[in-house]
Scaffold this active site. Structure first.
Site, PDB file in Angstrom:
ATOM      1  CB  CYS A 136      -0.969  -0.009   1.173  1.00 51.34           C
ATOM      2  SG  CYS A 136      -0.286  -0.745   2.655  1.00 51.34           S
ATOM      3  CD  GLN A 163       2.947   1.666   6.584  1.00 55.60           C
ATOM      4  OE1 GLN A 163       4.156   1.710   6.383  1.00 55.60           O
ATOM      5  NE2 GLN A 163       2.242   0.595   6.314  1.00 55.60           N
ATOM      6  NE  ARG A 268      -0.049  -1.144  11.413  1.00 56.57           N
ATOM      7  CZ  ARG A 268      -0.149  -1.502  10.119  1.00 56.57           C
ATOM      8  NH1 ARG A 268      -0.708  -0.685   9.239  1.00 56.57           N
ATOM      9  NH2 ARG A 268       0.307  -2.664   9.711  1.00 56.57           N
ATOM     10  CG  HIS A 275      -0.897   3.575   4.855  1.00 58.98           C
ATOM     11  ND1 HIS A 275      -1.594   3.264   5.995  1.00 58.98           N
ATOM     12  CD2 HIS A 275      -0.598   2.385   4.271  1.00 58.98           C
ATOM     13  CE1 HIS A 275      -1.728   1.955   6.093  1.00 58.98           C
ATOM     14  NE2 HIS A 275      -1.143   1.388   5.057  1.00 58.98           N
TER      15      HIS A 275
HETATM   16  P1  NAP Z   1      -8.993  -8.516   6.511  1.00 57.52           P
HETATM   17  O1  NAP Z   1      -9.788  -7.273   6.732  1.00 57.52           O
HETATM   18  O2  NAP Z   1      -8.392  -9.147   7.722  1.00 57.52           O
HETATM   19  O3  NAP Z   1      -9.894  -9.559   5.711  1.00 57.52           O
HETATM   20  C1  NAP Z   1      -9.414 -10.838   5.316  1.00 57.52           C
HETATM   21  C2  NAP Z   1     -10.443 -11.905   5.670  1.00 57.52           C
HETATM   22  O4  NAP Z   1     -10.561 -12.019   7.088  1.00 57.52           O
HETATM   23  C3  NAP Z   1     -11.872 -11.628   5.216  1.00 57.52           C
HETATM   24  O5  NAP Z   1     -12.031 -11.933   3.852  1.00 57.52           O
HETATM   25  C4  NAP Z   1     -12.669 -12.562   6.112  1.00 57.52           C
HETATM   26  O6  NAP Z   1     -12.645 -13.881   5.521  1.00 57.52           O
HETATM   27  C5  NAP Z   1     -11.826 -12.606   7.404  1.00 57.52           C
HETATM   28  N1  NAP Z   1     -12.391 -11.856   8.551  1.00 57.52           N
HETATM   29  C6  NAP Z   1     -12.212 -12.228   9.825  1.00 57.52           C
HETATM   30  N2  NAP Z   1     -12.801 -11.367  10.666  1.00 57.52           N
HETATM   31  C7  NAP Z   1     -13.381 -10.420   9.919  1.00 57.52           C
HETATM   32  C8  NAP Z   1     -14.148  -9.261  10.219  1.00 57.52           C
HETATM   33  N3  NAP Z   1     -14.441  -8.910  11.485  1.00 57.52           N
HETATM   34  N4  NAP Z   1     -14.612  -8.501   9.200  1.00 57.52           N
HETATM   35  C9  NAP Z   1     -14.314  -8.833   7.918  1.00 57.52           C
HETATM   36  N5  NAP Z   1     -13.581  -9.923   7.590  1.00 57.52           N
HETATM   37  C10 NAP Z   1     -13.112 -10.717   8.564  1.00 57.52           C
HETATM   38  O7  NAP Z   1      -7.746  -8.246   5.546  1.00 57.52           O
HETATM   39  P2  NAP Z   1      -7.510  -7.039   4.511  1.00 57.52           P
HETATM   40  O8  NAP Z   1      -6.969  -5.871   5.222  1.00 57.52           O
HETATM   41  O9  NAP Z   1      -8.728  -6.873   3.684  1.00 57.52           O
HETATM   42  O10 NAP Z   1      -6.300  -7.630   3.649  1.00 57.52           O
HETATM   43  C11 NAP Z   1      -6.474  -8.639   2.676  1.00 57.52           C
HETATM   44  C12 NAP Z   1      -5.168  -8.821   1.925  1.00 57.52           C
HETATM   45  O11 NAP Z   1      -4.841  -7.590   1.269  1.00 57.52           O
HETATM   46  C13 NAP Z   1      -3.975  -9.148   2.821  1.00 57.52           C
HETATM   47  O12 NAP Z   1      -3.124 -10.045   2.168  1.00 57.52           O
HETATM   48  C14 NAP Z   1      -3.291  -7.821   2.983  1.00 57.52           C
HETATM   49  O13 NAP Z   1      -1.905  -7.949   3.243  1.00 57.52           O
HETATM   50  C15 NAP Z   1      -3.531  -7.193   1.623  1.00 57.52           C
HETATM   51  N6  NAP Z   1      -3.502  -5.726   1.640  1.00 57.52           N
HETATM   52  C16 NAP Z   1      -4.186  -5.053   2.580  1.00 57.52           C
HETATM   53  C17 NAP Z   1      -4.168  -3.674   2.577  1.00 57.52           C
HETATM   54  C18 NAP Z   1      -4.907  -2.870   3.627  1.00 57.52           C
HETATM   55  O14 NAP Z   1      -4.784  -1.651   3.629  1.00 57.52           O
HETATM   56  N7  NAP Z   1      -5.679  -3.490   4.517  1.00 57.52           N
HETATM   57  C19 NAP Z   1      -3.461  -2.986   1.586  1.00 57.52           C
HETATM   58  C20 NAP Z   1      -2.791  -3.712   0.602  1.00 57.52           C
HETATM   59  C21 NAP Z   1      -2.833  -5.094   0.638  1.00 57.52           C
HETATM   60  P3  NAP Z   1     -13.918 -14.875   5.534  1.00 57.52           P
HETATM   61  O15 NAP Z   1     -15.100 -14.097   5.061  1.00 57.52           O
HETATM   62  O16 NAP Z   1     -13.540 -15.970   4.582  1.00 57.52           O
HETATM   63  O17 NAP Z   1     -14.018 -15.290   6.973  1.00 57.52           O
END
Ligand code: NAP
Length: 370
Positions: A136, A163, A268, A275
């Site tokens: 990001c 961040q 962070r 960010h």
């Molecule tokens: P996340 O919010 O943790 O979501 C990933 C998965 O966690 C969801 O698809 C869901 O899967 C599960 N989950 C568990 N508890 C949850 C809750 N309370 N609310 C929603 N989902 C929940 O991860 P993310 O930030 O979207 O990141 C996904 C990927 O993108 C990672 O590899 C990360 O490194 C990358 N990334 C993130 C960002 C960022 O700014 N966040 C930026 C660039 C890249 P189920 O529905 O299958 O349970």
């Protein structure tokens, strides 16, 4: 129309991706299928008033292999477990991924089309089928400083990042809010009767932050009322993986032969979304401030130049001003006392949009039109 499988659509990146796709009417160009790692059989999202029932199992290779395109925002461990198997089964579809797992692979391209559309098009022509979103902060830096990269003007960049909690995912945002609540709860009576001295308030807050009952399950240390100067794993040389990505991913995205040196410290902080980054930049020639400003603004339509004065900086160059938008403000531009090729800049960007979901959405649209 192409069948597109969505995995990880419930998380932070995935839900921002769906919102953007609904806003841009992208769903009218594809046949969407929704998968889940934890809720197969349950109801999926509502898109344009249609409820997608009966979520598919995201671990079912047969179902996944029916897709022309899979777009996953589920995270690295999902990619680790499914991607090698589906490719081994000779699945020839396109895989678009938000996780970092595949970014270093020779047969993957990191996508950020306002910066590297030519690299993406060459990859498509040569049969590449795996496209990965960038880190990001890297995407946001490239969007902000794109003009300087395009004209090969940068010798090196030293960066300090600030961040947001949402960069770590949904569970971390929830924990930050619980930490903020725990701090407020310990002093809310004192705040309403206005009788406590500031040092009594401060002592109660610090004691609460240092208390073993403070919510620490995910961050493992306090973030609210504090900061964490380390993101991602240790590379073994004192550099965090987040810091290592800056140089590696930038050069891979640009497809540049001359390696641009980028290093710094990633931190962070307790902002919820967006960010921010502070840059010290050495150019390879002396340019005027006005010239640098023009190069930055003219590169892409999302950059906003913020004049280097207090009023505009504190109103326009903050996470609270930018969250939920695609704008990339760049400000605090000034020549540094180190010499005439050195200048500073500060940028803010929504890491869930340009830093994650938006490059993936735009890559999907490139593939839909093939
Ligand atoms: P996340 O919010 O943790 O979501 C990933 C998965 O966690 C969801 O698809 C869901 O899967 C599960 N989950 C568990 N508890 C949850 C809750 N309370 N609310 C929603 N989902 C929940 O991860 P993310 O930030 O979207 O990141 C996904 C990927 O993108 C990672 O590899 C990360 O490194 C990358 N990334 C993130 C960002 C960022 O700014 N966040 C930026 C660039 C890249 P189920 O529905 O299958 O349970």
């Amino acid at each position: 129309m192409k069948s597109v499988g969505f995995v990880g659509w419930r998380g932070m990146v995935g839900s921002v991706l769906l919102n953007r796709m609904i806003k841009e009417n992208d769903f009218s160009n594809i046949i969407p299928h929704f998968f889940s790692t934890s809720q197969s059989g349950q109801n999926g999202p509502i898109i344009n008033n249609t409820l997608f029932k009966d979520l598919k199992d995201a671990y079912n290779l047969n179902l996944l292999q029916e897709m022309d395109i899979i777009i996953t925002c589920q995270g690295g461990s999902y990619t680790d477990s499914i991607y090698p198997k589906i490719r081994k089964n000779n699945w020839k579809g396109y895989w678009i991924d938000a996780a970092s797992t595949l970014r270093m692979n020779n047969d993957s391209v990191i996508v950020l089309d306002p910066i590297n559309l030519k690299v993406i098009q060459n990859a498509l022509d040569s049969g590449i089928k795996t496209f990965v979103g960038s880190n990001c902060t890297v995407s946001l830096m490239l969007m902000a400083l794109g003009g300087l990269f395009e004209q090969n003007l940068i010798e090196w960049i030293s960066v300090s990042t600030y961040q947001a909690a949402s960069g770590a995912g949904a569970k971390y945002v929830i924990e930050l809010l619980k930490q903020m609540g725990a701090i407020y709860n310990i002093v809310c009576n004192d705040l309403s009767n206005n009788l406590s001295s500031i040092l009594d308030l401060e002592k109660k807050v610090i004691t609460q932050i240092q208390n073993n009952n403070f919510p620490l399950k995910h961050f493992s240390v306090p973030l609210a009322g504090s900061l964490i100067p380390w993101i991602d794993v240790d590379m073994g040389n004192g550099q965090s993986r987040e810091e290592w990505k800056g140089q590696f991913e930038t050069n891979k995205i640009l497809g540049s032969e001359n390696k641009i040196i980028i290093d710094g410290t990633c931190v962070r902080i307790s902002s919820i979304r967006c960010h921010s980054q502070s840059f010290f930049i050495k150019l390879n020639k002396n340019l005027s401030k006005k010239n640098i400003e023009e190069i930055l603004i003219n590169h892409n339509k999302w950059v906003d130049f913020v004049p280097n004065n207090m009023e505009e900086t504190i109103c326009k160059l903050t996470p609270s001003a930018i969250s939920g938008t695609l704008r990339i403000p760049v400000g605090r531009l000034r020549k540094l006392s180190m010499g005439n090729k050195y200048f500073s800049a500060f940028t803010v960007g929504d890491q869930l949009l340009w830093g994650a979901a938006e490059p993936l959405r735009r890559m999907l649209n490139l593939l839909i039109n093939i």
